[in-house]
Every structure is written in structure tokens, then in C-alpha cells.
Design a protein around this motif. Structure first.
Motif, short mmCIF file in Angstrom:
data_model
loop_
_atom_site.label_atom_id
_atom_site.label_comp_id
_atom_site.label_asym_id
_atom_site.label_seq_id
_atom_site.Cartn_x
_atom_site.Cartn_y
_atom_site.Cartn_z
N TRP A 194 7.22 -1.51 10.07
CA TRP A 194 5.81 -1.92 10.04
C TRP A 194 5.40 -2.51 11.38
O TRP A 194 4.34 -2.21 11.92
N TRP A 195 6.24 -3.39 11.94
CA TRP A 195 5.95 -4.05 13.21
C TRP A 195 5.71 -3.00 14.30
O TRP A 195 4.75 -3.08 15.07
N HIS A 196 6.59 -2.00 14.36
CA HIS A 196 6.48 -0.95 15.36
C HIS A 196 5.24 -0.08 15.13
O HIS A 196 4.48 0.19 16.07
N MET A 228 9.65 4.79 -2.69
CA MET A 228 8.44 4.82 -3.50
C MET A 228 8.62 4.14 -4.85
O MET A 228 7.65 3.90 -5.56
N PHE A 229 9.86 3.76 -5.19
CA PHE A 229 10.08 2.97 -6.41
C PHE A 229 9.46 1.59 -6.28
O PHE A 229 9.18 0.93 -7.27
N GLY A 230 9.28 1.12 -5.04
CA GLY A 230 8.57 -0.13 -4.85
C GLY A 230 9.33 -1.21 -4.11
O GLY A 230 10.40 -0.98 -3.55
N GLY A 236 0.80 -1.22 0.00
CA GLY A 236 0.00 0.00 0.00
C GLY A 236 0.84 1.26 0.00
O GLY A 236 1.89 1.35 0.62
N ARG A 237 0.35 2.24 -0.74
CA ARG A 237 1.05 3.51 -0.88
C ARG A 237 1.29 4.19 0.47
O ARG A 237 2.35 4.74 0.72
N TYR A 238 0.29 4.14 1.35
CA TYR A 238 0.43 4.79 2.66
C TYR A 238 1.63 4.22 3.42
O TYR A 238 2.43 4.97 3.99
N SER A 259 4.93 6.33 4.37
CA SER A 259 5.28 6.48 5.78
C SER A 259 6.70 6.02 6.04
O SER A 259 7.47 6.68 6.75
N PHE A 260 7.06 4.89 5.45
CA PHE A 260 8.42 4.38 5.62
C PHE A 260 9.43 5.29 4.94
O PHE A 260 10.48 5.60 5.52
N ALA A 261 9.14 5.75 3.73
CA ALA A 261 10.04 6.66 3.02
C ALA A 261 10.29 7.92 3.83
O ALA A 261 11.43 8.39 3.94
#
Length: 87
Positions: free
Chosen positions: A41-43, A23-25, A6-8, A12-14
Motif C-alpha cells: 500500500w505504501w509503495h 480476497m478472503f479478507g 476496499g475491494r480494489y 491489487s494486492f492479491a
């Protein structure tokens, strides 16, 4: 590892690591941040709080990670095997 979806989540990570190339994937993330992205993600999803509950189940974790129970039987089997070797 947990793959971001997902884009979100990617955005968020970027923003968190200050690298908009995220965002390149998935290929960029997997090549450059496989562990960091999973930990992020876990956090962000408060997985420690869930897993620290005394009665948490494989189904509880599956629902949180996947939003459904697809593959639950396989996960239960992997968990059983892991418990056999990790006390």
C-alpha cells in the motif's frame, strides 16, 4: 501497519503477490502478509515521495492514508513521542 481497505486494494494486492486467497479478507492478510500488505500500500500510494518533502506534516500523511483528519490529534501526539526517542 497499514490495513488494506476496499475491494480494489485487496484485489491489487492479491494480483501483485499472486495469491487470490487475499480476497478472503483482513484476517487472512493479517495472518499471512501483515508487513508485505502494508509495504505494498505504501509503495502503491507513493508515500515515500510525500514523506520526503521537506515540509510534510502529520496532517498531510493522515489525509493521504485516511482521506480525512479523523484521529489527527492522537497522531500528532504519537509523532511527538516518536520524535523524542528517534532523532
Amino acid at each position: 501497519m497499514i490495513q488494506l481497505t476496499g475491494r480494489y486494494n485487496y484485489q491489487s494486492f492479491a494480483d501483485y503477490i499472486d495469491d487470490q486467497r487475499v480476497m478472503f479478507g483482513h484476517q487472512y492478510v493479517a495472518a499471512n502478509y501483515p508487513v508485505t500488505s502494508a509495504g505494498f500500500w505504501w509503495h502503491q500510494n507513493e508515500m515515500n515521495a510525500l514523506c520526503d518533502k521537506s515540509l510534510v506534516t502529520v496532517k498531510d500523511v493522515t489525509l493521504k492514508v485516511n482521506g480525512g483528519t479523523n484521529g489527527l490529534a492522537d497522531r500528532r501526539e504519537y509523532f511527538r513521542k516518536a520524535k523524542a526517542v528517534i532523532p
